[in-house]
Design an enzyme around this catalytic site. Sequence first.
Site, PDB file in Angstrom:
ATOM      1  CD  GLN A   1      -0.713 -12.316  29.275  1.00  0.00           C
ATOM      2  OE1 GLN A   1      -1.262 -13.340  29.673  1.00  0.00           O
ATOM      3  NE2 GLN A   1       0.522 -12.322  28.805  1.00  0.00           N
TER       4      GLN A   1
ATOM      5  CE  LYS B   1      -0.492 -10.674  25.607  1.00  0.00           C
ATOM      6  NZ  LYS B   1      -0.348 -11.279  24.283  1.00  0.00           N
TER       7      LYS B   1
ATOM      8  CD  GLU C   1       4.035  -9.990  33.330  1.00  0.00           C
ATOM      9  OE1 GLU C   1       3.128 -10.573  32.704  1.00  0.00           O
ATOM     10  OE2 GLU C   1       5.156 -10.484  33.539  1.00  0.00           O
TER      11      GLU C   1
ATOM     12  CD1 TRP D   1       5.753 -11.112  27.091  1.00  0.00           C
ATOM     13  CD2 TRP D   1       7.415 -12.590  26.812  1.00  0.00           C
ATOM     14  NE1 TRP D   1       6.002 -11.211  25.746  1.00  0.00           N
ATOM     15  CE2 TRP D   1       7.012 -12.102  25.545  1.00  0.00           C
ATOM     16  CE3 TRP D   1       8.449 -13.525  26.894  1.00  0.00           C
ATOM     17  CZ2 TRP D   1       7.610 -12.532  24.363  1.00  0.00           C
ATOM     18  CZ3 TRP D   1       9.025 -13.950  25.708  1.00  0.00           C
ATOM     19  CH2 TRP D   1       8.608 -13.457  24.462  1.00  0.00           C
TER      20      TRP D   1
ATOM     21  NE  ARG E   1       0.000 -17.521  29.092  1.00  0.00           N
ATOM     22  CZ  ARG E   1       0.740 -16.785  28.263  1.00  0.00           C
ATOM     23  NH1 ARG E   1       0.936 -15.514  28.522  1.00  0.00           N
ATOM     24  NH2 ARG E   1       1.277 -17.327  27.190  1.00  0.00           N
TER      25      ARG E   1
ATOM     26  CG  ASP F   1       3.182  -5.496  30.973  1.00  0.00           C
ATOM     27  OD1 ASP F   1       2.034  -5.363  30.497  1.00  0.00           O
ATOM     28  OD2 ASP F   1       4.068  -6.182  30.425  1.00  0.00           O
TER      29      ASP F   1
END
Length: 439
Positions: A254, A280, A218, A145, A412, A251
């Site tokens: 998170q 984020k 990620e 994502w 999550r 990425d």
Amino acid sequence: MNDAGESRLGNADPAFWERARAHLVRYGGDFAPIIAERAEGSFMWDADGRRILDFCSGQMSAILGHSHPEIVEVVRRSIGELDHLYSTILSRPVVDLAALLAELAPGKLDRVLLVSTGGESNEAAIRMAKLATGRHEIVGLSRSWHGVTGGAASATYSSSRRGYGPVQAGSFVLPAPDSYRSRFIGADGTYDWRAELDFGFELIDRQSTGALAACIAEPILSSGGVLEPPVGYMPALAEKCRERGMLLIFDEAQTGLGRTGNLFACERDGVAPEFLTLSKTLGAGLPLAAVLTTSEIEEACYQRGFLFYTTHASDPLPAAVGLKVLEVVLRDKLTERARDLGDYLRSGLQALQQRHECIGDVRGRGLLVGLDLVKDRATRAPAPELARRVARTCLELGMMTSVVCGGFGIFRIAPPITISKPEIDMALDIFDRAIRTSL
């Protein structure tokens, strides 16, 4: 605004929900059946006055908890000094934040672009990779994502691809490293991720027109179900990219800034990418994102006329917040705290796994943890409906959770890294009760 009579109606306020239904675009499934009134620390309070443990840090962003007093002070001061400027006008917070990120980042990522969202930062990294290489093909992982804008959405495979027409040309996918459900897990339970990676690149090489520009990944695939690549996977991925002249984009929306027990999750693997994106956690809940790259790539892009002119590029107020976030994370040793509390949380979840057959797997790193619910441990068949019931019950019991999309039953778990052990104990108790009730 609601009058005093309406406010006493709490979460059931019919006028509120009538206006919501009449005027809001539904952008991600149904809205939660509560009205948030305020938030502080690890909790928020709804219109019924209930205290709700926020076990997903807002949208996996509020790593310092809600309304952190030092962040509140920076926002109050900055809004009265420097809030928003024309994007070519620089300010001290912007340059200071860029310099600090360059100092902290792995490798030689010493050029920084500050924007607002993770989708923007990934879009910019993809555009720069295309411009720097003169190629256009982008590889992503199958449970990724990266955002909902053109290039980022084309590299997103976990969900939300249907119904929008063609994606950008040259969008290719690698199998995500899923050590729990991969087809490359042998009868003895051994996960042959090297064979899987070789297979994936064999397919990509057959599809490529010779214009491979970059791979975006990620370090832990959060929205894909908290998939943690095995040790050795990321260096092997980087080598595959080097062999093909591709740039590597990490990425860390998170995983960045301490949540995983490293300041940057890629540090565990000793891999320095050509691009690293943050979002984020950098704003700790406020809209702030960054693209980090090398001076060589930035210079090449500049010479070729790189354009990524957004309204809030290099805004001073969010940059001042980002500086304070980094100060607090480093000063208070929150990276180490996330590592220790992550061990405590996983230990508690593994104890629940011993009591509940529906918990198939507990995985993750630091305070980014996946709780995988299954119909049957032997087949590892996902239990998405059960997960949704558990999530609804958790909210009724006073805890907000996040279930990933894509047909899996995976929670999550990403609480603020300022969370306390008693608050983790509260979450474990709520999970225990919610699972028993939902079954």
